[in-house]
Design a protein around this motif. Structure first.
Motif, PDB file in Angstrom:
ATOM      1  N   TYR A  37      42.066 -42.655 -42.879  1.00 53.98           N
ATOM      2  CA  TYR A  37      41.897 -43.332 -41.599  1.00 53.98           C
ATOM      3  C   TYR A  37      41.621 -44.814 -41.826  1.00 53.98           C
ATOM      4  O   TYR A  37      41.241 -45.246 -42.921  1.00 53.98           O
ATOM      5  CB  TYR A  37      40.747 -42.707 -40.814  1.00 53.98           C
ATOM      6  N   SER A  38      41.791 -45.589 -40.769  1.00 56.29           N
ATOM      7  CA  SER A  38      41.449 -47.007 -40.789  1.00 56.29           C
ATOM      8  C   SER A  38      40.005 -47.171 -40.345  1.00 56.29           C
ATOM      9  O   SER A  38      39.480 -46.381 -39.557  1.00 56.29           O
ATOM     10  CB  SER A  38      42.385 -47.771 -39.841  1.00 56.29           C
ATOM     11  N   ARG A  39      39.373 -48.226 -40.821  1.00 54.01           N
ATOM     12  CA  ARG A  39      37.959 -48.446 -40.502  1.00 54.01           C
ATOM     13  C   ARG A  39      37.741 -48.602 -39.003  1.00 54.01           C
ATOM     14  O   ARG A  39      36.662 -48.320 -38.498  1.00 54.01           O
ATOM     15  CB  ARG A  39      37.433 -49.676 -41.225  1.00 54.01           C
ATOM     16  N   THR A  40      38.774 -49.049 -38.276  1.00 58.69           N
ATOM     17  CA  THR A  40      38.628 -49.210 -36.825  1.00 58.69           C
ATOM     18  C   THR A  40      38.515 -47.861 -36.120  1.00 58.69           C
ATOM     19  O   THR A  40      38.138 -47.807 -34.950  1.00 58.69           O
ATOM     20  CB  THR A  40      39.822 -49.982 -36.247  1.00 58.69           C
ATOM     21  N   ASP A  41      38.826 -46.785 -36.837  1.00 59.54           N
ATOM     22  CA  ASP A  41      38.753 -45.444 -36.259  1.00 59.54           C
ATOM     23  C   ASP A  41      37.652 -44.611 -36.918  1.00 59.54           C
ATOM     24  O   ASP A  41      37.723 -43.381 -36.946  1.00 59.54           O
ATOM     25  CB  ASP A  41      40.100 -44.724 -36.426  1.00 59.54           C
TER      26      ASP A  41
END
Length: 740
Positions: A37-41
């Protein structure tokens, strides 16, 4: 930076999820799910991990700090190898994170080795669209939307658990190296291996398109219209757009898909040489590979024999490999192109070239300029804009150079010592060009000024100094940039300047376009067919480095007049609109009357005009439309000859130039520009054994052309009457109205 949090870490690489009570007392040998996952999620990822663990799954969730321009850490590599499936929380931000893409690539290749990547990569898409999901094969795979209620999250966890139940072995069991170490584990020949670029912007879509094109034959998951059958692809684009670096990055990231090695052949030093020289250089490098592999490469052995021996060697080892030919020059024939392909079916071939004329040799992947976001990231890599004005100026610089990676790289270095506003003024200032390559990074401080290479020199294949069709057509494109020009407009413009005769304009423009397409100079317009433009940097290079500035000014004036004229524009094969009638001002003869030379010229031009099909009616089924076009087209030559003769022998003021201009540009040119290309496209479809006239009569647009030809009769007759008044002899009404 990609920030993540370790939720579990015990004794280095042995990780135990605290929520998994069944394995809390022992190190985890295999993870059921690797959550990518991306850190924004991060919040979504943590709630998803809790739901999965509640179903008894062993979930790896990591939030270590990983450099966005680096590979992934050894601990994450190990966790990937121990995981059965990768579950990607594929938000719009996910493909922008390089570490996420390393993880996805590893799992995808592992699944591909097992026969189906969809068995090892699961996708949860929290967005409304799937356009951001790469590769395209994953869009076709089963994926879930992000659940909006707790019960939906629970059901999703059950579905993931059901899928994992059918997966027995971890990703690392397929023999892939740890993610990020492909370059070290995959052999490169001829040595040394390429290292890519620390400033490379991922070009994610292009990398996945390359991979899909090269390995489609192994696992044809999705039917893609217009795609090839696999094993071959070509990267096309202008100089400096990043074709070679993209190919290097692909080979590095996807190297584990080619355990047989990467074979890299560099033909860049032959770009300005004859095509045969390229094949000689290629043969030398193939011989080096043969030597390194212990394959017989006796001096004097032909290229065909060397490739045959290499094919035997590759077949004996039985491992897929990647065959890269970088910098394929324009002008090679089909036989030579075939020799550039990998010699065995185990070899997937990737070509890079500036030429747009090799479309049939391999599946084409056009390398576009960088997006605004990627270009902005690159130009601000060494200097962060300090204000909104500086941010806007930095983005304006990205637009000024058309998202060109090499130019943005140079501007990024210059921005280290200059604010963006000053840098933009220097970019557009006359004088010394600031877009100059200062040599390799380690030698930049000691690179002599005279050895530095202007970026314009790599964009212009040769100096612009003459009046040849290629130079003139390139000048027209540069002067019009960023507006695209159609072939019709170019033919009209070329026909209006010396040293071209009107009937030479079509072939001259066609040949020039072919040459420019071969050099990668032209960008096809996505909307209007048979229209092109040039990149902003190439237009800048032409304007700044043209050695014949007077010629450029002459062409600028001609182009403006051509674009301002009410020319008919066509769109595909749809019926073009009829030219609007032009007002004809009354003929204002000088009081003293025309001179003998002008009267003779008017008579000659009237003779030519009244004998043409445009004035003499053509029956509905009579004659040939091609012959009618040829007859009208020849009037251009007569008109120019008449004008030259009158200008040389008669003093001004003259009347016939105005009549001739109206005849050529307001009457003949719109009709010919519309129907010449339309009829030519139909003629190109004539099957063997059918006569040209019979094929023409079967044309669905023949009646429309005849109707417009009939409409042309009135203005041409009016012109003939003006010429009759000028010379005193009326060929249309020889008896004269007073004698009737």
């Amino acid at each position: 930076m990609l920030a993540r949090r370790h939720e579990f870490l015990r004794e280095g690489l042995s990780m135990v999820p605290p929520a998994a009570s069944d394995c809390a007392s022992a190190p985890v040998a295999v993870w059921d799910v690797f959550l990518s996952y991306s850190r924004t999620d991060a919040d979504k990822a943590r709630s998803l991990a809790r739901a999965l663990r509640s179903r008894g799954l062993r979930v790896f969730l990591d939030d270590m700090a990983v450099d966005d321009f680096a590979s992934i850490t050894a601990s994450i590599s190990d966790a990937l190898a121990r995981s059965k499936v990768l579950l990607a929380l594929y938000s719009a931000d996910y493909p922008r994170r390089r570490a996420c893409q390393w993880e996805l690539t590893y799992a995808y290749l592992a699944g591909q080795r097992k026969g189906d990547p969809r068995s090892r990569v699961l996708v949860i898409n929290p967005e409304r669209s799937v356009d951001h999901v790469q590769p395209v094969e994953l869009r076709d795979a089963r994926h879930w939307n992000w659940p909006t209620v707790p019960d939906a999250l629970r059901r999703l966890a059950e579905q993931v658990a059901a899928h994992v139940t059918g997966v027995e072995s971890p990703l690392g069991s397929v023999g892939l190296p740890a993610t990020g170490s492909e370059a070290a584990s995959t052999p490169w020949l001829p040595a040394p291996a390429r290292s890519g670029s620390v400033r490379f912007t991922d070009r994610l879509a292009e990398q996945w398109r390359i991979h899909s094109a090269l390995v489609r034959h192994r696992a044809p998951l999705v039917a893609q219209p217009g795609s090839g059958s696999g094993r071959t692809a070509q990267l096309r684009g202008m100089p400096g757009i990043g074709k070679s670096v993209l190919a290097q990055e692909y080979a590095l990231r996807f190297g584990s898909a080619y355990p047989g090695g990467v074979y890299w052949f560099d033909l860049h030093r032959t770009q300005s040489s004859l095509p045969t020289t390229a094949m000689e250089v290629y043969a030398e490098q193939v011989a080096v590979v043969c030597h390194a592999l212990g394959v017989d490469h006796t001096d004097g052995t032909s290229l065909v024999r060397l490739l045959s021996r290499l094919a035997i060697h590759l077949g004996e080892h039985g491992m897929p490999c990647l065959w890269v030919v970088d910098g394929v020059p324009d002008g090679l024939n089909q036989e030579e192109l075939q020799l550039l392909h990998g010699p065995h079916l185990l070899a997937s071939t990737l070509l890079t070239t500036r030429s747009f004329r090799y479309g049939s040799s391999a599946e084409a992947i056009d390398v576009p300029p960088l997006s605004d976001a990627d270009g902005y990231r690159l130009i601000t890599a060494r200097r962060t804009p300090g204000s909104d004005v500086e941010k806007a100026t930095a983005l304006a610089l990205v637009h000024d150079v058309g998202g060109h990676p090499h130019a943005l790289d140079l501007l990024s270095d210059l921005a280290d010592t200059s604010d963006f506003s000053g840098l933009r003024n220097r970019l557009h200032a006359a004088g010394t060009d600031i877009l100059v390559s200062p040599g390799p990074p380690l030698a930049r401080s000691s690179t002599p000024e005279h050895t530095r290479i202007a970026l314009a020199a790599t964009l212009l294949t040769r100096p612009l100094s003459g009046k040849g069709p290629v130079d003139d057509v390139l000048r027209f494109f540069a002067l019009a940039s960023p507006t695209p020009l159609s072939q019709t407009v170019l033919e009209n413009a070329v026909a209006s300047v010396d040293p071209y005769d009107p009937w030479e304009a079509g072939p001259a423009v066609s040949d020039a376009l072919a040459t420019l397409l071969g050099s990668g100079a032209l960008l096809p317009d996505p909307i209007v067919p048979r229209s092109w433009t040039v990149h902003a940097l190439l237009a800048r290079a032409v304007r700044r480095h043209d050695e014949d500035t007077a010629r450029q000014e002459d062409l600028r004036q001609v182009l403006l007049h051509t674009l301002a004229a009410p020319l008919t524009r066509t769109s595909g094969d749809s019926l073009p609109p009829r030219p609007a009638p032009m007002p004809f001002p009354p003929l204002d003869l000088p009081r003293s009357g025309p001179g003998p030379v002008e009267r003779a010229a008017a008579f000659d031009l009237q003779v030519e005009l009244v004998t043409r099909v445009g004035v003499q009616p053509l029956g509905p089924e009579d004659g040939s439309l091609r012959e009618a076009l040829t007859s009208l087209h020849s009037l251009f030559a007569t008109t120019r000859e008449v004008l030259h003769r009158v200008a040389a022998e008669s003093p001004p003021p003259l009347v016939i130039p105005r009549i001739a201009f109206v005849l050529a540009n307001q009457h003949l040119r719109p009709f010919l520009a519309t129907w010449h290309s339309a009829l030519r496209r139909h003629e190109d479809t004539c099957p063997p054994g059918r006569s040209a006239l019979e094929h023409e009569q079967l044309w669905s647009r023949a009646a429309d052309m005849r109707a417009q030809l009939a409409d042309l009769r009135e203005p041409l007759t009016s012109t003939a009457e003006e010429l009759a008044a000028l010379c005193g002899i009326d060929l249309l009404h020889p008896a004269g109205p007073e004698n009737k």
